[in-house]
Design an enzyme around this catalytic site. Structure first.
Site, PDB file in Angstrom:
ATOM      1  N   GLU A  60       0.869  -1.062   0.051  1.00  0.00           N
ATOM      2  CA  GLU A  60      -0.020   0.040  -0.054  1.00  0.00           C
ATOM      3  C   GLU A  60       0.774   1.365   0.091  1.00  0.00           C
ATOM      4  O   GLU A  60       0.519   2.274  -0.523  1.00  0.00           O
ATOM      5  CB  GLU A  60      -1.013  -0.035   1.199  1.00  0.00           C
ATOM      6  CG  GLU A  60      -2.185  -0.877   0.945  1.00  0.00           C
ATOM      7  CD  GLU A  60      -1.770  -2.379   1.462  1.00  0.00           C
ATOM      8  OE1 GLU A  60      -2.583  -3.223   1.028  1.00  0.00           O
ATOM      9  OE2 GLU A  60      -0.648  -2.660   1.766  1.00  0.00           O
ATOM     10  N   HIS A 131     -11.283   7.258   9.610  1.00  0.00           N
ATOM     11  CA  HIS A 131     -10.988   8.502   8.929  1.00  0.00           C
ATOM     12  C   HIS A 131     -10.799   9.645   9.759  1.00  0.00           C
ATOM     13  O   HIS A 131      -9.940  10.431   9.111  1.00  0.00           O
ATOM     14  CB  HIS A 131     -12.299   8.796   8.319  1.00  0.00           C
ATOM     15  CG  HIS A 131     -13.379   9.438   9.271  1.00  0.00           C
ATOM     16  ND1 HIS A 131     -14.071   8.633   9.952  1.00  0.00           N
ATOM     17  CD2 HIS A 131     -13.580  10.784   9.596  1.00  0.00           C
ATOM     18  CE1 HIS A 131     -14.951   9.715  10.830  1.00  0.00           C
ATOM     19  NE2 HIS A 131     -14.714  10.884  10.490  1.00  0.00           N
TER      20      HIS A 131
END
Length: 325
Positions: A60, A131
């Site tokens: 990632e 988030h």
């Protein structure tokens, strides 16, 4: 107007931006012939090929770092990060992307989007809502749509935005029915908070699944003689505070909802701003209803107890009337 699921709306948004701008391309794991996790890139490989729908190795950090570099060279990469907990693997890349405009004296932009799925739902696992980590990174925008129409418009706007954007996609909403979507070029800037339901007595604020549950709670509260106004945050950062302030000025009571754990949640900043800017309008203290400070459970029974539901939202809203002056 076309009837689309949330998943179909996100794919349509990327497809339409790829058709409109040859600089838009997609990167991620299993996004090519496989069609992406939960079909998040279905059909894009067949239309645009491997040069613009790029299957990447399981790294990632590499994917996000390449996206930062490509964006600085004038491309508009869309990264499929798969799931929200993988944000921990790309934090340094987000820090660099968010700060690059400042570092360069205003000469450099990083127009990239990172998609991440999250939330409890029918798929089990990968439910964490992280988030809030990115809300504290200067220069990064955080979007959480709650319906297919917003998912389409906001993702197209995010791809066109000159800043790095984290675009969160709730898995409980992904295939949960179809809605009317207007497939057209988006308005800019990215849409902010919206009033999803008018009310007069209490303001409920949430996003994604919490927004859906707030609307159902508002229906239940209406039967008890309480009129709830419901606000969909949509943009977590930058925060569009004006619709919330106007609502609180009208109702005097506000309940903030979050699927993230309360400690460190992004709604804590919203609570502080309301305490600072709407104090004279408040008839009761700002209240938060969040997930508890434990890992997201896997078992369905524990999952049901973990997240605020309509019953708990109604009870919290009623408590605000008990606290009223």
């Amino acid at each position: 107007m076309t009837r689309l699921t949330f998943q179909q709306a996100t794919v349509a948004a990327i497809r339409d931006e790829m058709r409109a701008d040859p600089g838009v391309f997609v990167m991620g794991e299993d996004i090519g012939r496989f069609g992406g996790p939960l079909r998040s890139t279905a059909g894009l490989y067949e239309e645009f090929g491997e040069a613009r729908v790029i299957d990447m190795p399981m790294s990632e950090g590499t994917i996000a770092g390449l996206a930062v570099g490509a964006a600085m060279q004038g491309k508009r990469p869309v990264v499929d990060l798969m799931f929200g907990e993988f944000l921990a693997l790309v934090m340094q890349q987000f820090l660099d992307a968010g700060a690059m405009h400042y570092y360069s004296g205003g000469t450099q932009r990083v127009p990239m989007v990172v998609r991440a799925k999250f939330g409890v739902g029918p798929f089990h696992g990968h439910a964490y809502d992280h988030h809030s980590w990115l809300v504290g990174v200067p220069g990064v925008k955080v979007m959480i749509p709650s319906n297919a129409a917003d998912a389409y418009a906001m993702l197209r706007a995010a791809i066109r935005d000159p800043n790095p954007v984290l675009f969160m996609e709730h898995m409980a909403l992904y295939h949960a029915g179809k809605a009317e979507v207007r497939e057209e070029a988006p308005a800019t800037p990215i849409p902010g908070s919206r009033v999803a339901r008018q009310g007069a007595d209490v303001t409920l604020v949430g996003s994604a699944l919490m927004l859906k549950r707030a609307l159902r709670a508002a229906d239940a509260l209406e039967k008890q003689g309480i009129s709830a106004e419901v606000i969909d945050l949509r943009s977590i950062y930058p925060l569009d505070l004006d619709p919330i302030l106007k609502s609180v000025a009208k109702t005097g009571r506000v309940l903030l909802l979050s699927e993230a754990i309360g400690r460190g949640a992004s709604i804590n900043d919203l609570a502080a701003q309301l305490a600072e800017r709407a104090f004279d309008d408040l008839k009761a203290p700002v209240m938060r209803l969040t997930a508890p400070d434990v890992p997201t459970p896997f078992a369905r029974e524990l999952e049901a107890a973990y997240l605020p539901d309509e019953t708990r939202i109604c009870a919290a809203a009623m408590q605000l009337f008990g606290n009223s002056s």
